[in-house]
Design a protein around this motif. Structure first.
Motif, short mmCIF file in Angstrom:
data_model
loop_
_atom_site.label_atom_id
_atom_site.label_comp_id
_atom_site.label_asym_id
_atom_site.label_seq_id
_atom_site.Cartn_x
_atom_site.Cartn_y
_atom_site.Cartn_z
N ILE A 154 35.33 104.12 31.63
CA ILE A 154 35.34 105.39 32.39
C ILE A 154 35.66 105.12 33.85
CG2 ILE A 154 33.89 107.27 33.26
CD1 ILE A 154 32.38 107.28 30.64
N LEU A 155 34.99 104.08 34.39
CA LEU A 155 35.20 103.77 35.81
C LEU A 155 36.67 103.44 36.11
CD1 LEU A 155 32.05 101.65 36.75
CD2 LEU A 155 32.78 103.79 37.80
N SER A 158 39.11 106.63 34.08
CA SER A 158 38.85 108.04 34.38
C SER A 158 38.60 108.28 35.86
CB SER A 158 37.61 108.53 33.61
OG SER A 158 37.84 108.49 32.24
N VAL A 159 37.93 107.31 36.50
CA VAL A 159 37.58 107.53 37.91
C VAL A 159 38.63 106.88 38.83
CG1 VAL A 159 35.83 107.16 39.68
CG2 VAL A 159 35.13 107.71 37.35
N PRO A 162 42.66 108.23 37.19
CA PRO A 162 42.25 109.37 36.34
C PRO A 162 43.26 109.72 35.25
CG PRO A 162 42.75 110.10 38.59
CD PRO A 162 42.95 108.63 38.56
N PHE A 164 42.25 109.53 31.72
CA PHE A 164 41.53 110.18 30.62
C PHE A 164 40.32 110.94 31.15
CE2 PHE A 164 43.53 106.39 28.72
CZ PHE A 164 44.30 107.01 27.75
N PRO A 165 39.89 111.98 30.42
CA PRO A 165 38.69 112.72 30.85
C PRO A 165 37.43 111.86 30.68
CG PRO A 165 39.57 113.63 28.81
CD PRO A 165 40.51 112.55 29.24
N ILE A 166 36.40 112.15 31.45
CA ILE A 166 35.17 111.36 31.40
C ILE A 166 34.37 111.65 30.13
CG2 ILE A 166 32.90 111.04 32.49
CD1 ILE A 166 34.24 111.42 35.18
N SER A 167 34.34 112.90 29.75
CA SER A 167 33.45 113.21 28.62
C SER A 167 33.92 114.44 27.86
CB SER A 167 32.03 113.45 29.14
OG SER A 167 32.00 114.67 29.84
N GLY A 168 33.23 114.68 26.75
CA GLY A 168 33.53 115.86 25.94
C GLY A 168 34.61 115.58 24.91
N SER A 170 36.92 118.28 24.12
CA SER A 170 38.09 119.08 24.48
C SER A 170 37.83 119.68 25.84
CB SER A 170 38.32 120.19 23.45
OG SER A 170 37.21 121.05 23.42
#
Lengths: 322, 538
Positions: A154-155, A158-159, A162, A164-168, A170
């Motif tokens: 994620i780091l 996503s961060v 950026p 990919f999205p961090i969560s979820g 959809s």
């Protein structure tokens, strides 16, 4: 063949029943009281309400009666009511099993495919630096805690970058069906699937490498080479087909383990699957939901084993003949 | 003769129920953040850790209360500084004897299904909340009857003056729910409409309710306040992992996070992120305090000298600094510093190990032949572990220097801990609780003799003192704020003198928000308030 299939089916049913009873007994013998947990979540309750809740959940009955009632209900397709969500367990599981299967099968598929390719590559060039790199990365992936890998991905992806999205699963607002939705889900799936796959990728690359090394040293490969067959044909047609058998076997057996791994991955990525539900159910002593999840996990493992068996026969004709 | 008071009540006059009528002025804002002209439209994102019900009438807690306060309206709203503002009730009148309160409802207010909201719904909502909410009895136990002379008038009859009544009539604590849906005879706590096809009375309607993934609310175009809400939509993605939450906040994926659950050491990181702000303002009415609870039934903790020794041994300032990074303050009694009745005029027990040892000797607990004075088990609950585990470990290490052996018993889950404490089967436990809007709800429960019950967060420690009981009874009905505050000052002094609890630092409760959020609610409940005035600047 029919006799064999029937026998396997009967074994599977007996196994699932045993799983049901064992899970029920173990969970009920574990410390923790679902009523007290629920009451705490409610912010407190009178002793009368506590007793009422206990009665309505059937927890005032002796354990053997509870088991009997539970097994009877399951045989009728009733997995009970979630203590916490106050919904039928089947409804809860039904809403979450899809995302989990998507995550687990994607991760397992990616892990076996990429792992096998890496393993084969590494086996052919045993002493090359690339082979060593694959080995080191495999070990690192295998050793790293899954939640740490998730957070690191994620780091980075996503961060810092950026992509990919961090969560979820959809986008919260917007896409609600069709191809756009599928692409959106795939976009969200990438990181959790990669996290889960990385752990098993290491395992499969090691397994494929070892298996390939063994096969490459066997007599029939030496004979094929001696016949003057092209190296590619020897490796990918003759050797790989045999070397892949352990990979397929383990993929089937490991399905249950991957579901366990999904618990943490789903929590880190807020993936709305069975893993997060299992996590919550454990914390909240939501026994019916947990039992339902365990049952479906067992069911999936059994089904995967049967499928593996069938695939095995396809890959290795000797098994079919036997 | 009835009292009439104009709309903007002076600070805390709600306590005297002095109120009011109000001329209706619902265009005011609750904000603590001033922005330019409010802008309509946009989607606000605010995460949730998951919820089991959307109906705050039957389920307490922020998980339900945050979306619940958007879906349902209340009779009143609470603004900054505890001001009570009109909401669904456009005016109210309190009788001279303060035993009758008459509310007039807004005209043309409707539920989300178009059915008019009437006095019958208000009566039903109060009765439902009183019977089903964990604090129902504490909030509305004194309501002896509710009259509905016409569709827009509702009259509450009280057995005694209830200073905190109005504060309890906000949507978080008493949402106005539709009688035509919930009055069908089904058990309210398990009513399917608490989660499915929820019909509310508030500024936002439920568009998508998927407890596994997200809750989506959309603007109620038929809301009874003209031109509100500003936002088109609120999305609550379900995110449980604390680190993922921090990353989402840092990346600007979340606009508003009341009860953010962030840890103090993450606060610094978030503060340096572009466009992200953190505030601990508000939350006075929540009043989240931590403490060491001792079972006073048995030795050694039945002896006040032992408790005093512990108070001298534990350096709460150190804990506030180390565990909470200095972002909170040491507790100084049963009331949170944000509570309007808070008093700092209480005894203090400065860190002093020599005095602690002397007190233990005096109490008859000298160091024995085995090198110990005594041993006890300290329970550590599974909730608030980030705070309670280090606190417990500190206590264990600190008391070891006094030759007291502390065995830590970490509960595997919430239920296990609840059972031990509620059954009084413990010696000491780390604990924490909320003051709630009025001390009668969140504070009295720990000290009243008649509340020594097998219920968690009651008087489980078994403290009982007739003098304390008398003060609690007086405070419960005193409607003059100054007099009431004086009584609560005495109560706090007595509680600290008697060392009912050993105070720990107050909790770090923060709202994390994006700079683009205008009119951010900053009530005594933090942002657990209606968001119809909230807007986005871009």
């Amino acid at each position: 063949m029919l006799k064999l299939t029937l026998r396997k089916a009967a074994n599977a049913v007996a196994l699932l029943l045993a799983v049901l009873v064992l899970n029920f007994t173990m969970i009920h013998l574990a410390p923790g009281d679902p009523v007290e947990t629920l009451v705490g979540e409610m912010g407190g309750a009178t002793p009368a309400l506590i007793e009422d809740l206990r009665r309505s959940m059937g927890l005032d009955q002796p354990l053997y009666i509870q088991i009997g009632l539970y097994v009877g209900n399951v045989l009728r397709g009733d997995f009970g009511h979630s203590y916490y969500y106050d919904q039928p367990v089947l409804t809860l599981i039904g809403a979450r099993i899809g995302p989990t299967l998507l995550l687990v099968t994607t991760a397992l598929f990616a892990a076996t495919m990429i792992g096998t390719v890496l393993g084969v590559f590494s086996a052919q060039r045993r002493s090359s630096w690339l082979s060593h790199l694959v080995t080191v990365l495999s070990l690192a992936g295998f050793s790293a805690p899954v939640f740490w890998v998730g957070i690191m991905l994620i780091l980075v992806l996503s961060v810092a970058f950026p992509i990919f999205p961090i969560s979820g699963m959809s986008d919260a607002v917007g896409t609600d069906g069709g191809l756009l939705y599928a692409l959106d889900v795939a976009h969200h799936l990438a990181l959790p699937a990669l996290t889960l796959a990385l752990i098993y990728l290491a395992f499969y690359s090691r397994l494929a490498r070892a298996s390939m090394l063994e096969v490459l040293g066997s007599d029939y490969v030496r004979t094929a080479r001696a016949k003057g067959l092209p190296r590619r044909l020897v490796v990918y047609k003759h050797a790989l087909r045999n070397a892949i058998l352990p990979v397929v076997t383990f993929a089937g057996l490991q399905f249950g383990q991957v579901i366990s791994g999904a618990v943490l991955v789903e929590t880190v990525f807020a993936w709305p699957g069975l893993g997060t539900l299992a996590f919550d159910s454990i914390l909240r002593r939501d026994t019916p939901t947990l039992l339902g999840i365990l049952f479906f996990s067992a069911l999936m493992v059994v089904v995967m084993n049967v499928l593996t068996d069938l695939l095995y026969r396809r890959i290795d004709p000797r098994i079919k003949i036997r | 003769m009835d009292l009439k008071v104009t709309r903007v009540l002076p600070r805390l006059t709600w306590l005297a129920l002095a109120a009011a009528v109000g001329t209706v002025s619902l265009g005011w804002a609750l904000p603590s953040v001033a922005h330019a002209e409010p802008k309509a439209g946009g989607t606000l994102t605010a995460f949730t850790s998951g919820y089991r019900s959307l109906n705050p009438a039957v389920q307490s807690g922020s998980a339900t209360g945050m979306p619940g306060s958007q879906i349902f309206a209340g009779l009143v709203q609470v603004a900054d500084n505890y001001e009570i503002k009109p909401y669904l009730a456009k005016a109210w009148v309190v009788s001279d004897d303060q035993l009758t309160v008459t509310f007039t409802l807004m005209d043309a207010a409707r539920f989300h299904d178009g059915v008019p909201i009437t006095s019958e719904d208000v009566k039903f909502s109060l009765e439902t909340t009183a019977a089903n909410h964990p604090f129902g009895k504490a909030m509305f136990g004194a309501v002896t009857g509710v009259d509905t002379p016409d569709a827009s008038t509702v009259v509450f009859h009280l057995a005694k003056p209830v200073p905190g009544l109005l504060l309890s009539l906000q949507p978080l604590l008493m949402p106005i729910i539709p009688k035509h849906i919930y009055g069908d005879g089904e058990e309210l706590k398990k009513h399917p409409r608490n989660m499915e096809n929820v019909v509310g009375s508030g500024p936002f309607k439920v568009e998508e309710n998927n407890p596994a993934e997200r809750l989506v609310l959309v603007r109620n175009d038929d809301f009874f306040i003209e031109g509100r809400p500003y936002l088109d939509r609120i999305v609550f993605p379900v995110v449980k992992d604390p680190l993922t939450r921090v990353l989402m906040l840092e990346k600007g994926e979340i606009d508003l996070a009341p009860f953010s659950g962030i840890r103090p050491n993450d606060a610094e990181r978030l503060e340096s992120a572009d466009g992200v702000k953190i505030t601990t303002e508000g939350y006075g009415a929540i009043g989240y305090i931590h403490y060491l609870e001792l079972n006073l039934r048995d030795k050694p903790f039945s002896d006040r000298k032992v408790r005093e020794a512990l108070a001298h041994a534990i350096d709460t300032s150190f804990l506030a600094k180390v565990i909470f990074g200095g972002r909170t303050v040491p507790g100084t009694g049963p009331l949170h510093t944000g509570n309007p009745f808070y008093s700092a005029d209480v005894p203090s027990y400065a860190p002093d190990m020599e005095q602690a040892a002397a007190l233990l000797d005096e109490a008859g607990y000298p160091v024995g032949a085995n090198g110990e004075r005594f041993a006890f088990t300290l329970d550590v609950p599974s909730w608030a572990m980030q705070a309670h585990v280090p606190m417990a470990e500190y206590i264990q290490a600190k008391l070891a220097t006094l030759n007291i052996k502390v065995h830590l018993r970490r509960a595997p889950d919430f239920g296990t801990w609840v059972k031990r404490i509620a059954n009084w089967d413990y010696e000491a436990t780390m604990n924490g609780s909320f003051n709630y809007p009025d001390p009668t709800i969140g504070v009295h429960r720990h000290f009243a003799c008649d509340n020594i019950r097998n219920v968690i967060w009651s008087n489980t420690e078994a403290y009982c003192d007739p003098a304390m009981d008398e003060m609690l009874s007086s405070a419960a009905v005193e409607t003059d704020f100054a007099k009431r505050k004086a009584i609560y000052a005495d109560i706090q002094r007595k509680a600290v003198e008697d060392l009912v609890f050993i105070d720990m630092p107050q909790d770090f409760t923060a709202t994390v928000y994006s700079e683009k959020v205008g009119n951010r609610p900053n009530t005594p409940f933090g942002a657990l308030a209606p968001w119809h005035e909230v807007y986005l600047t871009d």
